[in-house]
Design a protein around this motif. Structure first.
Motif, mmCIF file in Angstrom:
data_model
loop_
_atom_site.group_PDB
_atom_site.id
_atom_site.type_symbol
_atom_site.label_atom_id
_atom_site.label_comp_id
_atom_site.label_asym_id
_atom_site.label_seq_id
_atom_site.Cartn_x
_atom_site.Cartn_y
_atom_site.Cartn_z
ATOM 1 N N HIS A 175 0.833 -1.205 0.000
ATOM 2 C CA HIS A 175 0.000 0.000 0.000
ATOM 3 C C HIS A 175 0.866 1.253 0.000
ATOM 4 N N ALA A 176 1.910 1.252 0.817
ATOM 5 C CA ALA A 176 2.805 2.411 0.876
ATOM 6 C C ALA A 176 3.466 2.647 -0.488
ATOM 7 N N LEU A 177 3.874 1.590 -1.143
ATOM 8 C CA LEU A 177 4.478 1.720 -2.466
ATOM 9 C C LEU A 177 3.458 2.228 -3.473
ATOM 10 N N TRP A 178 2.230 1.737 -3.379
ATOM 11 C CA TRP A 178 1.155 2.183 -4.272
ATOM 12 C C TRP A 178 0.924 3.685 -4.133
ATOM 13 N N LEU A 179 0.920 4.175 -2.884
ATOM 14 C CA LEU A 179 0.768 5.608 -2.648
ATOM 15 C C LEU A 179 1.948 6.383 -3.211
ATOM 16 N N GLU A 180 3.144 5.850 -2.994
ATOM 17 C CA GLU A 180 4.359 6.500 -3.503
ATOM 18 C C GLU A 180 4.334 6.626 -5.023
ATOM 19 N N ARG A 181 3.732 5.635 -5.670
ATOM 20 C CA ARG A 181 3.659 5.630 -7.130
ATOM 21 C C ARG A 181 2.427 6.403 -7.646
ATOM 22 N N GLY A 182 1.841 7.182 -6.774
ATOM 23 C CA GLY A 182 0.736 8.039 -7.165
ATOM 24 C C GLY A 182 -0.559 7.299 -7.437
ATOM 25 N N ARG A 183 -0.742 6.140 -6.784
ATOM 26 C CA ARG A 183 -1.939 5.311 -6.971
ATOM 27 C C ARG A 183 -2.163 4.950 -8.442
ATOM 28 N N SER A 184 -1.069 4.873 -9.180
ATOM 29 C CA SER A 184 -1.177 4.653 -10.623
ATOM 30 C C SER A 184 -1.408 3.195 -11.004
ATOM 31 N N ASP A 185 -1.167 2.286 -10.079
ATOM 32 C CA ASP A 185 -1.315 0.858 -10.390
ATOM 33 C C ASP A 185 -2.763 0.435 -10.227
ATOM 34 N N GLU A 186 -3.370 0.041 -11.322
ATOM 35 C CA GLU A 186 -4.721 -0.508 -11.270
ATOM 36 C C GLU A 186 -4.676 -1.985 -10.925
ATOM 37 N N TYR A 187 -3.639 -2.677 -11.443
ATOM 38 C CA TYR A 187 -3.531 -4.124 -11.293
ATOM 39 C C TYR A 187 -2.507 -4.498 -10.229
ATOM 40 N N ILE A 188 -2.781 -5.576 -9.529
ATOM 41 C CA ILE A 188 -1.857 -6.083 -8.520
ATOM 42 C C ILE A 188 -0.510 -6.422 -9.156
ATOM 43 N N GLY A 189 -0.535 -6.969 -10.376
ATOM 44 C CA GLY A 189 0.692 -7.421 -11.021
ATOM 45 C C GLY A 189 1.716 -6.326 -11.217
ATOM 46 N N THR A 190 1.310 -5.153 -11.696
ATOM 47 C CA THR A 190 2.279 -4.084 -11.926
ATOM 48 C C THR A 190 2.859 -3.568 -10.614
ATOM 49 N N LEU A 191 2.032 -3.516 -9.577
ATOM 50 C CA LEU A 191 2.516 -3.078 -8.272
ATOM 51 C C LEU A 191 3.508 -4.080 -7.701
ATOM 52 N N VAL A 192 3.195 -5.366 -7.808
ATOM 53 C CA VAL A 192 4.110 -6.390 -7.294
ATOM 54 C C VAL A 192 5.428 -6.372 -8.066
ATOM 55 N N ASN A 193 5.382 -6.126 -9.364
ATOM 56 C CA ASN A 193 6.626 -6.023 -10.138
ATOM 57 C C ASN A 193 7.518 -4.914 -9.582
ATOM 58 N N ALA A 194 6.930 -3.767 -9.258
ATOM 59 C CA ALA A 194 7.700 -2.667 -8.683
ATOM 60 C C ALA A 194 8.244 -3.046 -7.308
ATOM 61 N N TRP A 195 7.447 -3.783 -6.548
ATOM 62 C CA TRP A 195 7.869 -4.233 -5.219
ATOM 63 C C TRP A 195 9.031 -5.222 -5.331
ATOM 64 N N LEU A 196 8.968 -6.130 -6.294
ATOM 65 C CA LEU A 196 10.056 -7.079 -6.522
ATOM 66 C C LEU A 196 11.332 -6.350 -6.930
ATOM 67 N N ALA A 197 11.198 -5.326 -7.744
ATOM 68 C CA ALA A 197 12.361 -4.565 -8.202
ATOM 69 C C ALA A 197 13.068 -3.875 -7.045
ATOM 70 N N ARG A 198 12.361 -3.657 -5.949
ATOM 71 C CA ARG A 198 12.939 -3.016 -4.766
ATOM 72 C C ARG A 198 13.454 -4.033 -3.758
#
Length: 251
Positions: free
Chosen positions: A185-208
């Motif tokens: 959730h914190a990452l989603w907020l940081e990314r400006g709530r731009s992720d509609e899908y769980i997959g794109t958010l998890v990809n960003a989380w994995l990259a970190r």
């Protein structure tokens, strides 16, 4: 353990209906000795309870009070709470609406209420702790979120509706902790709530540096969000958990 049921979608692919798509009758159940129609979302709820969920949170849109009327305060041994997604904002937004109810140490399972899948106990294959995805093989993974695993079962990437996915295994549910859900959730907020899908958010989380695992414990999966999917679900249920002629759903 919490089960989050994101049920705020409008179901445009299968409209017009006179009720919420999550209440679409698919198959039947017995109420004592009386056989009654079963709402499609009951398949997910039943599987969550079977995996150990004792609290369920339905995320609904303002006009979907029929879901509250259908399920009431509980299902089987699980208590039910409801939160509202005021405006349609995608799956990530819907899931995170339940976050204030969930303690960091609690386990959480998330699934999609317009799907039918087997085996019924597949969620039990997901371990406690961390983040893990329940995977199903489908013939047309390009219409879903395909999950690419490394040699040790770790998630390398989630390919969201990719035209030529590297895997025919898609995620149908996932399990995590309240703490990891808060990180996402914190990452989603940081990314400006731009992720509609769980997959794109998890990809960003994995990259970190985040880590997730995939469990190929699923056998059959049908998305009931289209007329084709509805017919496929009826066929799947008629085989009593057998493998249908075509898994997944075509648009």
């Amino acid at each position: 353990m919490w089960g989050i049921v994101p049920a705020a979608g409008s179901g445009t692919r299968i409209q017009p209906l006179a009720f919420s798509k999550e209440l679409l009758p698919v198959g039947s159940r017995f109420d004592g000795s009386t056989e009654r129609p079963r709402a499609v979302s009951e398949y997910l709820v039943e599987r969550m309870v079977r995996a150990g969920a004792d609290k369920l949170c339905f995320v609904i849109a303002p006009g979907k009070s029929d879901i509250l009327e259908y399920y009431g305060a509980g299902y089987d041994a699980a208590a039910i709470a409801y939160v509202v997604q005021p405006v349609a904002g995608g799956l990530c937004d819907a899931v995170f609406r339940a976050l204030p109810l969930i303690a960091p140490e609690e386990m959480v399972v998330v699934g999609l209420p317009d799907t039918v899948w087997f085996p019924e106990d597949a969620l039990c294959a997901l371990p406690d702790g961390g983040l893990s995805f329940l995977l199903f093989p489908v013939e047309r993974p390009e219409y879903f979120d395909a999950v690419v695993l490394d040699d040790e079962g770790g998630v390398s990437e989630i390919q969201v509706k990719c035209p030529n996915p590297a895997s025919n295994w898609i995620w149908g549910a996932f399990k995590t902790t309240g703490a990891v859900l808060a990180e996402l959730h914190a990452l989603w907020l940081e990314r400006g709530r731009s992720d509609e899908y769980i997959g794109t958010l998890v990809n960003a989380w994995l990259a970190r540096g985040g880590r997730a695992r995939g469990a190929r414990a699923g056998r059959s999966y049908v998305d009931v969000g289209t007329l084709h999917g509805y017919r496929a679900a009826i066929g799947l249920l008629s085989t009593q958990a057998g493998i249908p002629e075509k898994d997944g759903v075509l648009p």
